[in-house]
Design an enzyme around this catalytic site. Structure first.
Site, PDB file in Angstrom:
ATOM      1  N   LYS A 172       0.843  -1.199   0.000  1.00 33.42           N
ATOM      2  CA  LYS A 172       0.000   0.000   0.000  1.00 33.42           C
ATOM      3  C   LYS A 172       0.879   1.250   0.000  1.00 33.42           C
ATOM      4  O   LYS A 172       0.616   2.213  -0.720  1.00 33.42           O
ATOM      5  CB  LYS A 172      -0.933  -0.005   1.222  1.00 33.42           C
ATOM      6  CG  LYS A 172      -2.060  -1.018   1.100  1.00 33.42           C
ATOM      7  CD  LYS A 172      -2.836  -1.212   2.395  1.00 33.42           C
ATOM      8  CE  LYS A 172      -3.814  -2.391   2.250  1.00 33.42           C
ATOM      9  NZ  LYS A 172      -4.506  -2.751   3.490  1.00 33.42           N
ATOM     10  N   GLN A 208      -4.792  -2.136   9.798  1.00 27.13           N
ATOM     11  CA  GLN A 208      -4.682  -3.417   9.099  1.00 27.13           C
ATOM     12  C   GLN A 208      -5.226  -4.547   9.970  1.00 27.13           C
ATOM     13  O   GLN A 208      -4.897  -4.644  11.155  1.00 27.13           O
ATOM     14  CB  GLN A 208      -3.210  -3.671   8.718  1.00 27.13           C
ATOM     15  CG  GLN A 208      -2.975  -4.883   7.845  1.00 27.13           C
ATOM     16  CD  GLN A 208      -3.587  -4.777   6.460  1.00 27.13           C
ATOM     17  OE1 GLN A 208      -3.690  -3.704   5.874  1.00 27.13           O
ATOM     18  NE2 GLN A 208      -4.013  -5.900   5.915  1.00 27.13           N
ATOM     19  N   ASP A 225     -11.213   2.277   4.431  1.00 23.61           N
ATOM     20  CA  ASP A 225     -11.433   0.826   4.295  1.00 23.61           C
ATOM     21  C   ASP A 225     -12.905   0.522   4.038  1.00 23.61           C
ATOM     22  O   ASP A 225     -13.249  -0.579   3.601  1.00 23.61           O
ATOM     23  CB  ASP A 225     -11.047   0.120   5.605  1.00 23.61           C
ATOM     24  CG  ASP A 225      -9.738  -0.635   5.510  1.00 23.61           C
ATOM     25  OD1 ASP A 225      -9.363  -1.027   4.392  1.00 23.61           O
ATOM     26  OD2 ASP A 225      -9.106  -0.835   6.565  1.00 23.61           O
TER      27      ASP A 225
HETATM   28  N1  GUN Z   1      -6.922  -7.374   6.014  1.00 23.22           N
HETATM   29  C1  GUN Z   1      -7.229  -8.043   4.863  1.00 23.22           C
HETATM   30  N2  GUN Z   1      -7.794  -7.202   3.977  1.00 23.22           N
HETATM   31  C2  GUN Z   1      -7.832  -5.979   4.566  1.00 23.22           C
HETATM   32  C3  GUN Z   1      -8.282  -4.705   4.134  1.00 23.22           C
HETATM   33  O1  GUN Z   1      -8.804  -4.514   3.027  1.00 23.22           O
HETATM   34  N3  GUN Z   1      -8.122  -3.701   5.032  1.00 23.22           N
HETATM   35  C4  GUN Z   1      -7.594  -3.882   6.266  1.00 23.22           C
HETATM   36  N4  GUN Z   1      -7.518  -2.850   7.089  1.00 23.22           N
HETATM   37  N5  GUN Z   1      -7.167  -5.052   6.696  1.00 23.22           N
HETATM   38  C5  GUN Z   1      -7.282  -6.104   5.838  1.00 23.22           C
END
Ligand code: GUN
Length: 293
Positions: free
Chosen positions: A52, A96, A119
């Protein structure tokens, strides 16, 4: 069969996003700023967060990773969330997932200001999405819809079967495919571990979205001839054929299902890269006040 190249498509979209960020800068607007909070050292989460950050750098979005120890208390994490909610420099942030067991994930999700919830996991954004109102859409489901759109895949009136009912993928993608939108307007069925006659349901699927977390579960005999198959699964297995010693597999047995599908996403290089693109788009939307003004 046409493989859907998520890697190439995501590169094209990243170029578009980079141009958009440049235009915002040229016009004297605020440079979008994304923060990712990473708790602990889960290797998969580390990889996702690093990817990211790299993607942000590539398109000119400012980004920051806040690394917190696995032992952090829930209260301390909630304080950090509050700090980010109130930091005017931060347009959007993500925590995350998964979080360590001693932290209530839902509490953390609900502590994020919906205006900064890039998110799209907060109940306000999920609720708005279900109602068809402007909302930050969860990254993976939004990435899947973007793929369908860019490949001009017809969805109207089609039978879409979603395998898996997670809050992050299954539930939101089923809802999006149901909306009166393009892509969308599908007749949606959601299957899960208690579904009876799974084979019969799958045999009807014009569009099959698999997000169940079981490696190579979907085999050719389960798929209708000409179906569009979207594989959200990601599993890392040992391999002596790769330099890294690891190989990625999906929830779909790609080599056999590709012969029956009209379109199919590979793993890696399918849905994964599209997920990041959605997060970048949400961050720009946040910095421009496009959802909440
Ligand atoms: N863990 C797996 N996919 C995601 C996501 O799209 N966002 C976040 N914050 N954690 C994740």
């Amino acid at each position: 069969m046409e493989p859907i190249d998520g890697k190439k498509l995501s590169s094209t979209i990243k170029e578009e996003i980079a141009r958009e960020v440049e235009e915002i800068k040229q016009a004297g607007g605020k440079v979008p700023h994304l923060v990712a909070v990473l708790v602990g050292h889960d290797p998969a989460s580390e990889t996702y967060v690093n990817n990211k950050e790299k993607a942000c750098n590539k398109v000119g979005i400012e980004s920051e990773v806040i690394r917190l120890e696995e032992s952090i208390s829930q209260e301390e994490l909630l304080n950090k969330v509050d700090e980010l909610n109130n930091d005017p420099k931060v347009d959007g942030f993500i925590v995350q997932l998964p979080l360590p067991d001693h932290i209530d994930e839902q509490k953390v999700i609900e502590a994020v200001d919906p205006k900064k919830d890039v998110d799209g996991f907060h109940p306000v954004n999920m609720g708005r999405m279900v109602l068809g109102l402007p909302a930050y859409l969860p990254a993976t489901p939004a990435g899947i819809l973007e793929m369908l759109k860019r490949y001009n895949i017809e969805t109207e009136g089609k039978d879409c079967v979603v395998l898996g009912r997670s809050n992050i993928v299954g539930k939101p993608v089923a809802n999006l495919m149901l909306q009166k939108t393009t892509p969308g307007n599908c007749t949606v069925t959601v299957c899960h571990s208690r579904t009876k006659n799974l084979e019969q349901v799958l045999a009807k699927a014009d569009i099959l979205i698999v997000a169940m977390g079981k490696m190579e579960f979907v085999t050719a005999d389960m798929v209708k001839e000409g179906a569009v198959v979207i594989d959200v699964g990601i599993h890392r297995i040992r391999s002596d054929k790769t330099k890294s010693g690891w190989k990625l597999k999906g929830d779909v047995k790609f080599d056999e299902v590709k012969g029956k599908a009209s379109y199919i996403t590979p793993v890696p290089g399918g849905v994964g890269p599209m997920t990041i693109v959605s997060l970048l788009k949400n961050t720009i939307a946040a910095s421009q006040g496009r959802i909440y003004g």
